[in-house]
Write an enzyme that holds these catalytic residues in place. Structure first.
Site, mmCIF file in Angstrom:
data_model
loop_
_atom_site.group_PDB
_atom_site.id
_atom_site.type_symbol
_atom_site.label_atom_id
_atom_site.label_comp_id
_atom_site.label_asym_id
_atom_site.label_seq_id
_atom_site.Cartn_x
_atom_site.Cartn_y
_atom_site.Cartn_z
ATOM 1 C CG HIS A 162 -1.746 -1.118 1.408
ATOM 2 N ND1 HIS A 162 -3.019 -1.185 1.049
ATOM 3 C CD2 HIS A 162 -1.426 -2.270 1.924
ATOM 4 C CE1 HIS A 162 -3.551 -2.526 1.359
ATOM 5 N NE2 HIS A 162 -2.484 -3.196 2.009
ATOM 6 C CB SER A 283 13.448 22.607 -14.801
ATOM 7 O OG SER A 283 12.533 23.762 -15.376
ATOM 8 C CE LYS A 289 11.863 19.257 -10.762
ATOM 9 N NZ LYS A 289 10.576 19.414 -11.525
ATOM 10 C CD GLU A 296 8.964 12.101 -15.525
ATOM 11 O OE1 GLU A 296 7.716 12.932 -15.229
ATOM 12 O OE2 GLU A 296 10.120 12.619 -15.492
#
Ligand code: ARG
Length: 486
Positions: A162, A283, A289, A296
């Site tokens: 979970h 970024s 970043k 992804e």
């Protein structure tokens, strides 16, 4: 016009007009199925050699056609022959190009054959070849992951259920979980290969052919394990394509789940991994970043692969037995799915090389204090308490630890003994993360000895799969080489 100068038409007799150009471009698959060129040529060579050997056409004609096909393939590879023009598909292009080169003798190639069994044969060869490549890439990733696991046997981290801290495990054990997923994927792909390994050629358009062809000879030349049993089925059967895309989609799902985890692990909240610059992106706006874009995109492209499976199944659902033109759509779907999955397996492999596991962050998280509560219950069970009661008692200890803000192994012993007289001093050892891990000695468990046994199994599995893949690759290369000039 006649002979070599005449524009080549496959059905000139029955038709007075050529297909409307808009409809030709609508119905053509040439832009897509040009990828089948080598497999189409190779299947034609096996077919025409069989026609010669059985005396259905003369030997000199068979030889001329086979060398014409090989020359055509060489010229296409060198760029001398442009794979372009107003053709319906790669098969009509090859026939026309051969006609251009050889004249009317080229017309003997299509004896005892239809495009329906021809296209099914070329497509099966393509799918088999792609599966072998994809299996090899999957084995590479398995092997690299086993090596990472081998190097991280002593790193502990919290196992999650979970997405909540559950029980401590070895990082090696966690990484090996992906190896076994990939192993099942390899298994499914080998099974898909086996199902694709059936020769449809000799089925004609749907009814079989009326010449004394030697199907077994063609199957042997093309490396097919079996002959199709039914010509109607064989020309309309794309189950092998569904099997291949389904196996690839399942592999992609595994990569996607792994990607999701790596995205989480790369976050500041987890910080379980650090990414090398070469596997991350920055970024354009936020200078601090470092983003895990490759994984992804694996996660994102999984949607397209699942979509491909759905597209293929939906394309098939309304078709009666035998060939319908709808089946032409199979190629674009399969190409896209297999390309995406192959590229994703490669990308995951490269990405992982740039991943550093933080043993410190993982260890710190595994030692936050409550992950070993199950050990209290197991301890009491060993002292004779029924598990349900033991669970309840352990829950009370957890309450105490939460109240005091300390890990289970730093609670004073009398906190335990007040809750249950069964607790002895050794309970404080049993709740240490390493002790909890080492208690899981069952096969498939996370204790060091069990993980080492698992690593040995994984090595054996990789080696066995590798042997299969190399043998299959050699078989496909032998078939592909049928198209090369001697
Ligand atoms: N391009 C077609 C396909 O991929 C080839 C078979 C065409 N057969 C036909 N009868 N029109 O399915």
């Amino acid at each position: 016009m006649s002979g070599k100068d005449a524009p080549h038409m496959m059905w000139g007799g029955r038709f007075h007009e050529a297909l409307d150009p808009d409809l030709l471009s609508f119905t053509s698959s040439f832009g897509t199925d040009r990828r089948l060129l080598r497999w189409d040529v190779v299947a034609s060579i096996a077919h025409v050699q069989m026609l010669g050997a059985t005396g259905i056409i003369t030997d000199p004609d068979a030889t001329a056609i086979a060398s014409g096909l090989r020359a055509l393939l060489a010229d296409a590879a060198s760029g001398e022959l442009k794979i372009e023009g107003p053709y319906e598909d790669i098969h009509s292009f090859v026939e026309a190009a051969l006609y251009q080169r050889l004249g009317p003798v080229a017309g003997r190639l299509h004896t005892a054959r239809s495009r329906n069994d021809q296209v099914a044969t070329a497509f099966r060869l393509f799918v088999k070849d792609q599966l072998v490549d994809l299996i090899a890439l999957t084995i590479d990733l398995m092997k690299a992951t086993v090596a990472r696991a081998e190097a991280t046997v002593d790193v502990l981290l919290p196992g999650f259920t979970h997405l909540q801290h559950a029980q401590p495990v070895r990082l090696a054990h966690h990484l090996l979980s992906y190896v076994w997923m990939l192993d099942r994927d390899a298994d499914r792909m080998v099974e898909s290969y086996r199902r694709a390994d059936v020769l449809p050629l000799g089925s004609g358009a749907l009814a079989g052919v009326s010449f004394p062809i030697d199907r077994q000879r063609v199957a042997d030349a093309l490396g097919f394990a079996r002959l199709s049993d039914n010509s109607v089925d064989a020309t309309g059967d794309r189950d092998f394509a569904v099997d291949a895309v389904a196996a690839a989609a399942q592999l992609m799902i595994h990569l996607s789940r792994w990607s999701e985890e790596l995205v989480l692990w790369a976050s500041d909240e987890f910080a379980f991994i650090a990414l090398a610059d070469r596997v991350a992106t920055g970024s354009s706006l936020m200078p601090q970043k470092k983003n895990p874009d490759p994984v992804e995109l694996i996660r994102g492209r999984t949607g397209r692969v699942c979509g491909a499976l759905s597209a293929l199944l939906t394309m098939l659902k309304g078709l009666p037995a035998g060939y319908s033109r709808d089946l032409q759509e199979d190629k674009e779907i399969v190409f896209e799915a297999l390309d995406l999955v192959s590229a994703s397996v490669r990308a995951m492999h490269t990405f992982l090389k740039g991943v550093t596991f933080s043993a410190a962050r993982m260890g710190e998280a595994a030692h936050r204090g409550l992950l070993t509560a199950t050990e209290i219950a197991d301890y009491l069970v060993r002292k004779g308490m029924p598990f349900r009661d033991a669970h309840e008692v352990a829950g009370r200890v957890v309450q105490e630890a939460l109240g005091r803000g300390c890990p289970l192994w730093e609670l004073p012993l009398d906190v335990y003994t007040k809750i249950t007289p069964l607790a002895g001093a050794d309970i404080l050892d049993a709740v240490r993360p390493l002790a909890a891990v080492e208690a899981k000695r069952v096969p498939g468990g996370t204790a060091k000895a069990a993980v080492q046994a698992q690593l040995a199994d994984a090595h054996r599995q990789v080696a066995g799969r590798r042997a299969w893949a190399e043998e299959a690759a050699r078989r496909m290369q032998r078939v592909a080489a049928l198209g090369d000039r001697g």
